[in-house]
Design a protein around this motif. Sequence first.
Motif, PDB file in Angstrom:
ATOM      1  N   GLY A  52       0.808  -1.211   0.000  1.00  0.00           N
ATOM      2  CA  GLY A  52       0.000   0.000   0.000  1.00  0.00           C
ATOM      3  C   GLY A  52       0.842   1.262   0.000  1.00  0.00           C
ATOM      4  O   GLY A  52       0.520   2.246  -0.679  1.00  0.00           O
ATOM      5  N   LEU A  53       1.925   1.251   0.770  1.00  0.00           N
ATOM      6  CA  LEU A  53       2.821   2.406   0.781  1.00  0.00           C
ATOM      7  C   LEU A  53       3.434   2.634  -0.599  1.00  0.00           C
ATOM      8  O   LEU A  53       3.612   3.774  -1.043  1.00  0.00           O
ATOM      9  N   GLU A  54       3.749   1.546  -1.284  1.00  0.00           N
ATOM     10  CA  GLU A  54       4.346   1.661  -2.618  1.00  0.00           C
ATOM     11  C   GLU A  54       3.319   2.105  -3.657  1.00  0.00           C
ATOM     12  O   GLU A  54       3.591   2.997  -4.475  1.00  0.00           O
ATOM     13  N   GLU A  55       2.130   1.521  -3.615  1.00  0.00           N
ATOM     14  CA  GLU A  55       1.127   1.797  -4.648  1.00  0.00           C
ATOM     15  C   GLU A  55       0.411   3.124  -4.429  1.00  0.00           C
ATOM     16  O   GLU A  55       0.134   3.852  -5.383  1.00  0.00           O
ATOM     17  N   THR A  56       0.085   3.449  -3.187  1.00  0.00           N
ATOM     18  CA  THR A  56      -0.660   4.675  -2.902  1.00  0.00           C
ATOM     19  C   THR A  56       0.238   5.898  -2.871  1.00  0.00           C
ATOM     20  O   THR A  56      -0.125   6.960  -3.378  1.00  0.00           O
ATOM     21  N   TYR A  57       1.427   5.751  -2.282  1.00  0.00           N
ATOM     22  CA  TYR A  57       2.312   6.905  -2.101  1.00  0.00           C
ATOM     23  C   TYR A  57       3.497   6.926  -3.056  1.00  0.00           C
ATOM     24  O   TYR A  57       4.187   7.951  -3.150  1.00  0.00           O
ATOM     25  N   GLY A  58       3.762   5.827  -3.748  1.00  0.00           N
ATOM     26  CA  GLY A  58       4.920   5.787  -4.628  1.00  0.00           C
ATOM     27  C   GLY A  58       6.229   5.659  -3.889  1.00  0.00           C
ATOM     28  O   GLY A  58       7.294   5.951  -4.444  1.00  0.00           O
ATOM     29  N   LEU A  59       6.182   5.205  -2.644  1.00  0.00           N
ATOM     30  CA  LEU A  59       7.410   5.026  -1.874  1.00  0.00           C
ATOM     31  C   LEU A  59       8.209   3.841  -2.406  1.00  0.00           C
ATOM     32  O   LEU A  59       7.645   2.844  -2.858  1.00  0.00           O
ATOM     33  N   SER A  60       9.521   3.972  -2.345  1.00  0.00           N
ATOM     34  CA  SER A  60      10.420   2.912  -2.785  1.00  0.00           C
ATOM     35  C   SER A  60      11.355   2.563  -1.629  1.00  0.00           C
ATOM     36  O   SER A  60      11.939   3.454  -1.011  1.00  0.00           O
ATOM     37  N   PHE A  61      11.471   1.273  -1.325  1.00  0.00           N
ATOM     38  CA  PHE A  61      12.263   0.843  -0.167  1.00  0.00           C
ATOM     39  C   PHE A  61      13.498   0.077  -0.609  1.00  0.00           C
ATOM     40  O   PHE A  61      13.429  -0.804  -1.475  1.00  0.00           O
ATOM     41  N   GLU A  62      14.628   0.413   0.022  1.00  0.00           N
ATOM     42  CA  GLU A  62      15.863  -0.325  -0.207  1.00  0.00           C
ATOM     43  C   GLU A  62      15.751  -1.742   0.342  1.00  0.00           C
ATOM     44  O   GLU A  62      16.239  -2.693  -0.257  1.00  0.00           O
ATOM     45  N   SER A  63      15.078  -1.845   1.510  1.00  0.00           N
ATOM     46  CA  SER A  63      14.958  -3.159   2.146  1.00  0.00           C
ATOM     47  C   SER A  63      13.853  -3.124   3.177  1.00  0.00           C
ATOM     48  O   SER A  63      13.347  -2.057   3.553  1.00  0.00           O
ATOM     49  N   PHE A  64      13.480  -4.315   3.632  1.00  0.00           N
ATOM     50  CA  PHE A  64      12.493  -4.467   4.698  1.00  0.00           C
ATOM     51  C   PHE A  64      13.121  -5.259   5.841  1.00  0.00           C
ATOM     52  O   PHE A  64      13.771  -6.286   5.604  1.00  0.00           O
ATOM     53  N   THR A  65      12.905  -4.806   7.065  1.00  0.00           N
ATOM     54  CA  THR A  65      13.413  -5.486   8.246  1.00  0.00           C
ATOM     55  C   THR A  65      12.248  -6.082   9.024  1.00  0.00           C
ATOM     56  O   THR A  65      11.431  -5.346   9.586  1.00  0.00           O
ATOM     57  N   PRO A  66      12.105  -7.414   9.061  1.00  0.00           N
ATOM     58  CA  PRO A  66      10.992  -8.021   9.782  1.00  0.00           C
ATOM     59  C   PRO A  66      11.222  -8.001  11.291  1.00  0.00           C
ATOM     60  O   PRO A  66      12.193  -8.573  11.784  1.00  0.00           O
ATOM     61  N   LEU A  67      10.323  -7.329  12.009  1.00  0.00           N
ATOM     62  CA  LEU A  67      10.459  -7.221  13.461  1.00  0.00           C
ATOM     63  C   LEU A  67       9.113  -7.520  14.120  1.00  0.00           C
ATOM     64  O   LEU A  67       8.641  -8.624  14.078  1.00  0.00           O
ATOM     65  N   ASP A  68       8.459  -6.489  14.706  1.00  0.00           N
ATOM     66  CA  ASP A  68       7.165  -6.692  15.336  1.00  0.00           C
ATOM     67  C   ASP A  68       6.183  -5.637  14.844  1.00  0.00           C
ATOM     68  O   ASP A  68       6.515  -4.808  14.008  1.00  0.00           O
TER      69      ASP A  68
END
Length: 346
Positions: free
Chosen positions: A300-316
């Motif tokens: 949703g962050l990518e599609e709605t806002y056009g945000l691009s992430f270098e990576s994702f860190t799985p936490l809580d």
Amino acid sequence: MRRTIQGGRGKAFRVALVAVAVTALAACGEEGSSSDEGAAAPAASATGSAPAAGTGSCEPVAGDELVVLDDDQKLQTVDNIIPAITAKSATEPLVTALDKVSAVLTTDDLVALNRRVVVDRETSPNVAEDYVAEKGLAQGLSGGSGKVVVGAANFAENQTIAEIYALTLDAAGFDASTRTIGNREVYLPALTKGQVQVVPEYVGTLTEFLNKQENGANAPAQASSDLDATVTALTRLGESAGLAFGEASEAADQNAFAVTKAFADEHSVSTLSELAAACGSGLVLAGPPECPERPFCQPGLEETYGLSFESFTPLDAGGPLTQAALKQGRASLGLVFSSDGALSAG
């Protein structure tokens, strides 16, 4: 608008990230907020597609304070607090009293109430009594009579709101008491049967709970980011279940995304749209492991806002691990919850 967060408390990955046929993940199983399964797809921008990402480099910036970035494109499903009432008990004096609470209760109030109970370890009845006095909720009400039981889910936020409802109903002339019952699967039947007469509820979550209960697990979502439309759907579904509702409050308990204050100041961002406009690279997202697959999280962050992430860190989900990663400069953006007692108005 930004809200400052000083610390953290663990919560289930509730809002827009789990099926609302259950109230929360098995890890917590108690707090109610909205879901993404069967929900409407995240909205695109006004031009019909997500805005282009910015060109700046936005690596994590460590800091002791966190700020919530405003969800200005309304990615999340609404989950405002609303009084749910057994239809037979929805008299004018009762609804008027509950609506008086809804008229003043804000998300900042909810944060402050939760902080006092969860962080400062005060009791819900004492905190509620102070709030009713501060907001003048006991003034100008009348016409009520008879006993009213206000039910509550088994978590602090809901219990505190139930106490506020009960004190306000007392002021209107009712003999009100509170009863903590359990999760939605337990307290909702008690409400529909009239064993309790009022429960503080969450607009989006209850809409989808009733929707799936009435129309099946795969029913198209009727909750959305539009509060009025969701309340209309909730009212219609509630009629079939023998429920009525007061006015929805401004106060909401839903997903939110935070950065450090140092990061926000460096890039001059206070909304997710501003973040997208400023940041073309370097963003590291932190959240629960499900986030990359949930439409109201990374997609949703990518599609709605056009945000691009270098990576994702799985936490809580909005808990101490995500908050620590942000503060220590290991993540740029992390999932938090809008009514967390660690937040402070800002």
